[in-house]
Design an enzyme around this catalytic site. Structure first.
Site, PDB file in Angstrom:
ATOM      1  N   ILE A   1       2.381  -5.477   3.579  1.00  0.00           N
ATOM      2  CA  ILE A   1       2.107  -6.703   4.526  1.00  0.00           C
ATOM      3  C   ILE A   1       2.759  -7.933   3.873  1.00  0.00           C
ATOM      4  O   ILE A   1       2.571  -8.155   2.853  1.00  0.00           O
ATOM      5  CB  ILE A   1       0.843  -6.844   4.693  1.00  0.00           C
ATOM      6  CG1 ILE A   1      -0.181  -5.614   4.441  1.00  0.00           C
ATOM      7  CG2 ILE A   1       0.259  -7.706   5.749  1.00  0.00           C
ATOM      8  CD1 ILE A   1       0.035  -4.820   5.811  1.00  0.00           C
TER       9      ILE A   1
ATOM     10  N   ASP B   1     -11.033   4.378   8.887  1.00  0.00           N
ATOM     11  CA  ASP B   1     -10.592   3.982   7.434  1.00  0.00           C
ATOM     12  C   ASP B   1     -11.546   2.869   7.370  1.00  0.00           C
ATOM     13  O   ASP B   1     -10.989   1.895   6.774  1.00  0.00           O
ATOM     14  CB  ASP B   1      -9.176   3.956   7.257  1.00  0.00           C
ATOM     15  CG  ASP B   1      -8.827   3.618   5.741  1.00  0.00           C
ATOM     16  OD1 ASP B   1      -9.651   4.064   5.087  1.00  0.00           O
ATOM     17  OD2 ASP B   1      -7.944   2.876   5.564  1.00  0.00           O
TER      18      ASP B   1
ATOM     19  N   GLY C   1       0.747  -1.276  -0.002  1.00  0.00           N
ATOM     20  CA  GLY C   1       0.054  -0.026  -0.078  1.00  0.00           C
ATOM     21  C   GLY C   1       0.804   0.976  -0.184  1.00  0.00           C
ATOM     22  O   GLY C   1       2.001   1.007  -0.162  1.00  0.00           O
ATOM     23  N   ALA C   2       0.189   2.399   0.107  1.00  0.00           N
ATOM     24  CA  ALA C   2       0.779   3.633  -0.145  1.00  0.00           C
ATOM     25  C   ALA C   2       1.739   3.907   1.360  1.00  0.00           C
ATOM     26  O   ALA C   2       2.843   4.386   1.428  1.00  0.00           O
ATOM     27  CB  ALA C   2      -0.007   4.817  -0.138  1.00  0.00           C
ATOM     28  N   GLU C   3       1.165   3.307   2.389  1.00  0.00           N
ATOM     29  CA  GLU C   3       1.775   3.493   3.768  1.00  0.00           C
ATOM     30  C   GLU C   3       2.582   2.302   4.421  1.00  0.00           C
ATOM     31  O   GLU C   3       3.494   2.456   5.074  1.00  0.00           O
ATOM     32  CB  GLU C   3       0.540   3.652   4.672  1.00  0.00           C
ATOM     33  CG  GLU C   3      -0.013   4.939   4.730  1.00  0.00           C
ATOM     34  CD  GLU C   3      -0.131   5.365   6.150  1.00  0.00           C
ATOM     35  OE1 GLU C   3       0.206   4.530   7.206  1.00  0.00           O
ATOM     36  OE2 GLU C   3      -0.851   6.629   6.183  1.00  0.00           O
TER      37      GLU C   3
HETATM   38  N1  LIG Z   1      -3.408  -9.723   9.769  1.00  0.00           N
HETATM   39  C1  LIG Z   1      -3.645  -9.902   8.466  1.00  0.00           C
HETATM   40  N2  LIG Z   1      -3.949 -11.353   8.027  1.00  0.00           N
HETATM   41  C2  LIG Z   1      -4.506 -11.247   6.880  1.00  0.00           C
HETATM   42  N3  LIG Z   1      -4.366 -10.286   5.696  1.00  0.00           N
HETATM   43  C3  LIG Z   1      -3.757  -9.103   6.185  1.00  0.00           C
HETATM   44  C4  LIG Z   1      -3.471  -8.983   7.546  1.00  0.00           C
HETATM   45  N4  LIG Z   1      -3.096  -7.605   7.643  1.00  0.00           N
HETATM   46  C5  LIG Z   1      -3.148  -6.966   6.464  1.00  0.00           C
HETATM   47  N5  LIG Z   1      -3.740  -7.942   5.531  1.00  0.00           N
HETATM   48  C6  LIG Z   1      -4.142  -7.864   4.157  1.00  0.00           C
HETATM   49  O1  LIG Z   1      -3.267  -6.787   3.763  1.00  0.00           O
HETATM   50  C7  LIG Z   1      -4.069  -5.632   3.331  1.00  0.00           C
HETATM   51  C8  LIG Z   1      -3.314  -4.063   3.860  1.00  0.00           C
HETATM   52  O2  LIG Z   1      -3.248  -4.257   5.345  1.00  0.00           O
HETATM   53  P1  LIG Z   1      -3.749  -3.009   5.880  1.00  0.00           P
HETATM   54  O3  LIG Z   1      -4.848  -2.393   5.515  1.00  0.00           O
HETATM   55  O4  LIG Z   1      -3.597  -3.208   7.509  1.00  0.00           O
HETATM   56  O5  LIG Z   1      -2.805  -2.030   5.539  1.00  0.00           O
HETATM   57  P2  LIG Z   1      -2.836  -0.625   4.550  1.00  0.00           P
HETATM   58  O6  LIG Z   1      -1.152  -0.269   4.244  1.00  0.00           O
HETATM   59  O7  LIG Z   1      -3.333   0.407   5.505  1.00  0.00           O
HETATM   60  O8  LIG Z   1      -3.306  -0.804   3.270  1.00  0.00           O
HETATM   61  P3  LIG Z   1      -4.201   0.356   2.588  1.00  0.00           P
HETATM   62  O9  LIG Z   1      -3.398   1.444   2.460  1.00  0.00           O
HETATM   63  O10 LIG Z   1      -4.634  -0.520   1.358  1.00  0.00           O
HETATM   64  O11 LIG Z   1      -5.520   0.622   3.516  1.00  0.00           O
HETATM   65  C9  LIG Z   1      -5.577  -5.929   3.898  1.00  0.00           C
HETATM   66  O12 LIG Z   1      -6.437  -5.510   3.321  1.00  0.00           O
HETATM   67  C10 LIG Z   1      -5.514  -7.502   4.026  1.00  0.00           C
HETATM   68  O13 LIG Z   1      -5.807  -7.947   2.750  1.00  0.00           O
HETATM   69 MG   LIG Z   2      -6.081  -1.142   4.737  1.00  0.00          MG
END
Ligand SMILES: Nc1ncnc2c1ncn2[C@@H]1O[C@H](COP(=O)(O)OP(=O)(O)OP(=O)(O)O)[C@@H](O)[C@H]1O
Ligand SMILES: [Mg+2]
Length: 209
Positions: free
Chosen positions: A14, A123, A9-11
């Site tokens: 995972i 969010d 993601g942008a931030e």
């Molecule tokens: N504990 C977990 N178990 C399984 N999948 C996960 C887990 N944490 C994150 N993911 C996967 O990774 C994706 C991104 O995680 P998260 O939303 O926490 O991060 P993000 O960087 O904020 O992403 P975004 O910027 O897309 O919101 C989730 O939508 C999910 O598909």
């Molecule tokens: Mg997310």
């Protein structure tokens, strides 16, 4: 097993990692080259800390969130349970309308449970909710969540849900919103009318300013 990238993601990135014969998700908030390094570091640490506290707090209040196993505030990583399932976002276009309504009802109920513990998610997108093999919903991504939520803040959370449905699931948005709000109202209690009217007000404000 080598780490597998689950999402970039942008931030954050995972990874799925294996330790002690078990699968975990590792969330790493990486550096952003366009930010001042010190501000970037502070932001990443603040969001990582907030996410850990909120994930735990939410779980203590009966909301299904992954358990945290390790946190590193130098690298800004969180190691938590890997939740096997699908993002609600991915399921929406491929499931029956009956199952969609039922999952949305639960989506609303889960948000209401969170709001009842005076937390807003910040969010509430459909990619931040994972559906497991029992059709149970898991909530992720608490980096923007807030405590001591007022009715206004809860109204904003619901407004964000509506915006997500309008932009990401526009073809089924009405059915999704209706089921989500039904689930929400079934659980939120006396504050329901007040919060829903805040949600409408916020939408109107956005239209005319
Ligand atoms: N504990 C977990 N178990 C399984 N999948 C996960 C887990 N944490 C994150 N993911 C996967 O990774 C994706 C991104 O995680 P998260 O939303 O926490 O991060 P993000 O960087 O904020 O992403 P975004 O910027 O897309 O919101 C989730 O939508 C999910 O598909
Ligand atoms: Mg997310």
């Amino acid at each position: 097993m080598r780490p597998i990238e689950l999402s970039i993601g942008a931030e954050s990135t995972i990874y799925k990692v294996e330790r002690w014969g078990k699968e975990f998700a590792l969330k790493w908030r990486h550096k952003k080259p366009y930010l001042h390094p010190e501000i970037d570091r502070q932001l990443r640490t603040a969001r990582t800390t907030r996410e850990c506290r909120m994930l735990n707090f939410a779980r203590l209040n009966g909301i299904t969130t992954p358990t945290i196993h390790a946190v590193d505030l130098t690298e800004n990583t969180i190691m938590m349970d890997y939740i096997k399932g699908e993002q609600l976002k991915q399921l929406v276009p491929v499931i029956s309308s009956k199952r969609l309504r039922s999952l949305c009802f639960d989506f609303g109920r889960t948000l209401a449970k969170l709001h009842n513990s005076n937390v807003v998610h910040g969010d509430p997108t459909t990619s931040n909710f994972i559906v497991d093999s029992h059709d149970d919903l898991w909530v992720l991504d608490f980096g923007l969540a807030e405590w001591n939520a007022t009715a206004e803040m809860k109204g904003v959370d619901l407004h964000l849900v509506r915006r997500v449905l309008e932009t990401t699931h526009w073809d089924v948005q009405e059915a999704m919103l209706e089921a989500t709000l039904k689930g929400y109202v079934s659980t939120i209690g006396d504050e329901a009318e007040h919060i829903l009217s805040r949600m409408e007000e916020i939408r109107e404000r956005g239209r005319y300013h």
